[in-house]
Structure formats: C-alpha cells, structure tokens
Design an enzyme around this catalytic site. Structure first.
Site: not given
Length: 543
Positions: A182, A335, A445
């Site tokens: 990865t 994956e 956020k």
C-alpha cells in the site's frame, strides 16, 4: 450431493497458454529509454515467459518465494507477471518512486529472494542495496547496454533456459501469485497478496462491456505503473483477451505520451487524473495560434480512457469529451485488486440530459459485480442510499484482501463481520452511484459541520485559469478547522481569490464552506502513485 461442474482451479497459467495458442500474431510494443519502439508478438512473449519460469526454477526458486521487480512498463515486466507465478513464485512489484530507504524496508518485510531490475534503475538500486541483500539480482538490459559485472543478465538467462521443457509448478487456485504494498500515507506500507483465483475473477469482472470493456481488437496503453496495484489488472486482462499492448516505458511526460498516442493510437488508455490533466492542457495549448507544437500531435478519436487513483473533476471529463474521448473513472485500492467501482451510464440514465451524464461520470460509479459496498455512520448503522448521507466506505468480495502480509486483519482495517474499512468517506445515491466525499483524514470539520476537500478541489479546477488545486484543513480558534486552498495556475494565467470564491458560489457552496485563504503555488506535490500529497502541504502550511 451429486457433483455439478468440474472442479478446475482458476489459474493465470491458463491465460498465458490461451494467449500463446490463440493470439500469436498480436503485437506488444515497448518504448525503450531512447524512445525507439521494440515490437514482440504474443508468440514471442509466450516463449520468453516460459523461459523465465524455467530459468527461475533453475536458480532454485521454491514455491511461495518472492521475486521482486523494479521496472518500468515494458514487455519484460509483462513476462514477470506470468513467468514468476508459473514457476511457483510470487511477483512483488517494488514502487520505484518511493524513497530508497522505503524500498529497502519493503523488500525486507516481504523477504524477497530475487530481484529483476531495469539497467536504467541500477542507480536507484545502489541506494538501497545495503538495506537488504537479495540472493540474486537479475538485470534487464532495457537500454541495450551491456549488463555490469556482478549481475545476472536477464536476456542471457532466458537464452539459456529450456522453454519447451518447462513445467508449471503445481498449485491451488488460492495460492499467491503477486503482492503489492500500500502507499503507506498513514503509516508503514502493508503488503497485499493476490491469488490465482482473485486475479482471474478480477480480470473477468473488469473486462465486462459496461466496465473496462476490453476486446481483442483493442490497443491498450497502460500509463498506470505496473508497480502500482498491478497496473489496475490491465496486463492480465489484455493477455486474457489478446489485446495489443503499448507500453510507454519511462516516458510519461505529456509531450511523450501525446507523441506515442500519435504514433501508436490506442483505443483504451489508463492513467491517473494528474497525468491526464497535464496531457489535455498540453494538447489544448498546441491548438492555440502560434504554438510551436501546432499539428504535432493527434488525439485518437473515440479512444476510451480509464482514469482512477483520485477523484476526476467534471471539468476534465468535459475537456476530453470535447475531443471525442470519454473518460470513465473508477475507485479502488491496492486492497481491492484494485477495481471496486466504475462509472458508466446505466439503463436508468439512457434519457438523462448531457449535464446529468457528466455529473454521474464525475462520481466513482457503481460497484462492479461480486463487490459489495456499504457506508457506515458514526452510530455503526448503514447509511441510506440517498446521495446525501455519508459514512465510512466498507467493501467485501472475492478479490478484496482478507488481511495483510505478516500483519493479519487489524481491527482498524477490518470490521468484526469481515468487511474492509477503506478509510474513505462516501455517499451512495438511489441508483447505486458512489461519491467519495473525502478520505477520513482529509475531511474538514468547521464549526461542527463537515466540508469536503474533494468537492472544493473539483470545483476550483473547473476555472479555466487553474491547472490543479488541493484543499487542506488549517486550525482555527473559533471554528476548529477551516479550508486552505493551494492552487497552481496554468502558464500565463492569473486569477484572484475573490474570482475563485465567486465561482464556488455558483457551484452551490455556502459562504461558510469557502476557503479561508488561498495559497498560489507552482505545483501540487504528488505521492509516488501520482496522487496529491496533502501531507506535504500540511507541513508547508501548518496554519
């Protein structure tokens, strides 16, 4: 119970044998370091691949041994894709764009036994050879120069091998054939291991007409690196159907790719959005009066383009469509082998407006057959497919990894009921089209409300002066976080923050969602796989 069907294991060896018998005359073209083209036929590659398998067995390769590759996209790398597992080994593609220290660590973690490396990449190998001792280093003379002393010559190895007498290593369909690590953007890279079964199933699904739609009459240009998620499975797919392959080698600059497309026109090309963005900008610039590149290139009319690795801006889809090229984007991960979703126009959109079709094309698309997806909210419940409700994207299927090499199935990556936690935040609409809102770590956020950096980036890149844009969060005493937009402009263009904000307001962003400030930069930094590297931007602009 009475037997129904033959219990014949799925195997990559079948795909190789099929190509050697049925597609002998189909070409495989490789661009060399000097930009000349080398041509082979599937009949040549079939024999060379069997010779590689025989040679590896002669070197003592045992079942399950890892053989690393450090190579660009070319015919010899394709031979490794099939020859290593044919001999019983596991092909491990090393990412040549990583730091040498990271490559060395990954080779050690995988416990690679042999290495196949391009001669032009030997300087890179020298930078990490002290970190991990391969038992044998096999050099492919990509440039045509003599192989240096102390290394094994790939071509000489094949000449001395018995291709005719080669015997495939006994195997089960669940035996490993390849592994890829990865990107490691949130920690150490982890190894994902693919099997005969998963690879064959992925190839069959991905080449279906509504998805990649690869045919034997296609000319496929895989710009996606063969060291990254197995080039999205395209080498396996192309060999399975007998499509012509055109490998670009190390030449991935827009000028080089446009030249190759003009010389060997593809019907299907694969690449990441950043490369496709620079390619269309370079081509459009060549059409302007007085351009030194006027008439130099031709974009293949009717070419299909599969683009992934990051969100594809609607503006990019429109830009290519203006030249008769349709971009199909998808979503996936190392994956997921890697194709998980692809965006095509389902029957429900047959009569949709052109704008609606563009809008859907700019989503990540619908799940491919055999892949299930769900979005989980913070309360642990599945979110409705209403196009608005977002949650963590989770997937499962027969070509989704069930664990990592030497790591297993950690709780932060897998749910208790066995679904892969992707780390992406997404919504799914009533027709099954999935939209990536952001990576979990990239959501902003502000004042208790979420802002999607991906949505802001795609809208900003619709401005004609903007070459690329990346949005990150910066701390704010009042609102906790606010968006910072890092913008790279096209050569000779200018634009002000007020003009960019005015554009965003026309794209249905609320005023509180607009970037707190803009930073104009030369280019957005990229990871080894071509994605925007926001970590580097956060380091550069901590506040």
């Amino acid at each position: 119970m009475q037997t129904t069907m033959m219990n014949v294991p799925l195997s990559l060896n079948h795909l190789l044998e099929r190509a050697g018998r049925l597609f002998k005359s189909t070409e495989i073209v490789s661009r060399l370091p000097d930009k000349s083209l080398r041509r082979h036929r599937y009949a040549d590659i079939y024999r060379r691949t069997r010779a590689l398998g025989s040679a590896l067995q002669g070197l003592g390769l045992k079942k399950g041994d890892r053989v690393a590759t450090l190579c660009w996209n070319h015919h010899a790398h394709l031979e490794s894709y099939f020859g290593i597992p044919a001999a019983g080994g596991v092909m491990h593609t090393l990412n040549l764009r990583l730091a040498p220290e990271e490559i060395g660590w990954i080779a050690g973690d995988a416990q690679d036994r042999f290495l196949i490396v391009d001669d032009v990449l030997l300087p890179l190998y020298e930078k990490f050879r002290h970190l991990y001792p391969f038992e044998k280093v096999i050099v492919f003379p990509f440039s045509g120069a003599p192989v240096p002393a102390g290394f094994t010559d790939y071509e000489a190895l094949l000449v001395g091998a018995d291709a005719d007498g080669f015997t495939y290593a006994p195997h089960d369909e669940n035996d490993p054939v390849a592994m890829c690590y990865t990107s490691g953007t949130t920690g150490r890279s982890k190894g994902v291991v693919y099997s005969h079964r998963s690879t064959v199933l992925h190839s069959l699904v991905a080449c279906l007409p509504d998805f990649c739609g690869v045919r034997g009459t296609d000319v496929v240009l895989p710009v996606t690196p063969m060291f990254h998620a197995n080039s999205w499975g395209m080498p396996y797919i192309a060999v399975m159907v007998g499509a012509k392959l055109v490998f670009p080698g190390p030449h991935l600059h827009p000028d080089d790719l446009l030249g190759l497309m003009t010389q060997e026109p593809p019907t299907l090309a694969l690449g990441v959005p950043t490369i496709w963005l620079s390619l269309i900008q370079t081509y459009d610039a060549s059409l302007k009066p007085g351009s030194p590149n006027a008439g130099r290139w031709r974009l293949p009319q009717g070419m299909r383009s599969l683009v992934g690795g990051a969100a594809v801006p609607e503006a990019l889809i429109r830009a290519f469509d203006a030249h008769g090229i349709w971009i199909m984007q998808g979503w996936g991960m190392t994956e997921t082998s890697p194709v998980g979703t692809l965006s095509y126009l389902t029957a429900a959109l047959k009569d949709a407006s052109r704008d609606e079709k563009y809008r859907r094309a700019a989503t990540a698309g619908v799940p491919v057959p055999l892949v299930e997806l769900r979005t989980r909210g913070d309360d642990g419940q599945d979110q409705p497919w209403d196009g608005q409700s977002v949650g963590e994207l989770q997937v499962r299927g027969p070509f989704i990894t069930g664990g990592y090499h030497e790591v297993g199935s950690p709780a932060d990556k897998f749910t208790d009921d066995g679904w892969l936690r992707t780390g992406d935040v997404a919504s799914v609409d009533e027709l099954g089209y999935m939209r990536i809102a952001d990576r979990t770590k990239d959501l902003i956020k502000s004042g208790g409300e979420w802002i999607s950096s991906v949505d802001l980036e795609n809208a900003l890149m619709a401005h004609p002066a903007v070459a690329e844009a990346a949005v990150i969060a910066i701390p704010d005493e009042k609102w906790s976080e606010r968006p910072l937009a890092c913008v790279a402009l096209k050569p000779g263009e200018q634009v002000t923050p007020d003009e960019l904000n005015a554009l965003l307001l026309t794209k249905n962003f609320a005023k509180w969602q607009l970037p707190e400030r803009y930073e104009f930069i030369d280019a957005v930094p990229r990871t080894s796989t071509g994605k925007f590297w926001k970590l580097k931007l956060r380091e550069r602009f901590p506040r």
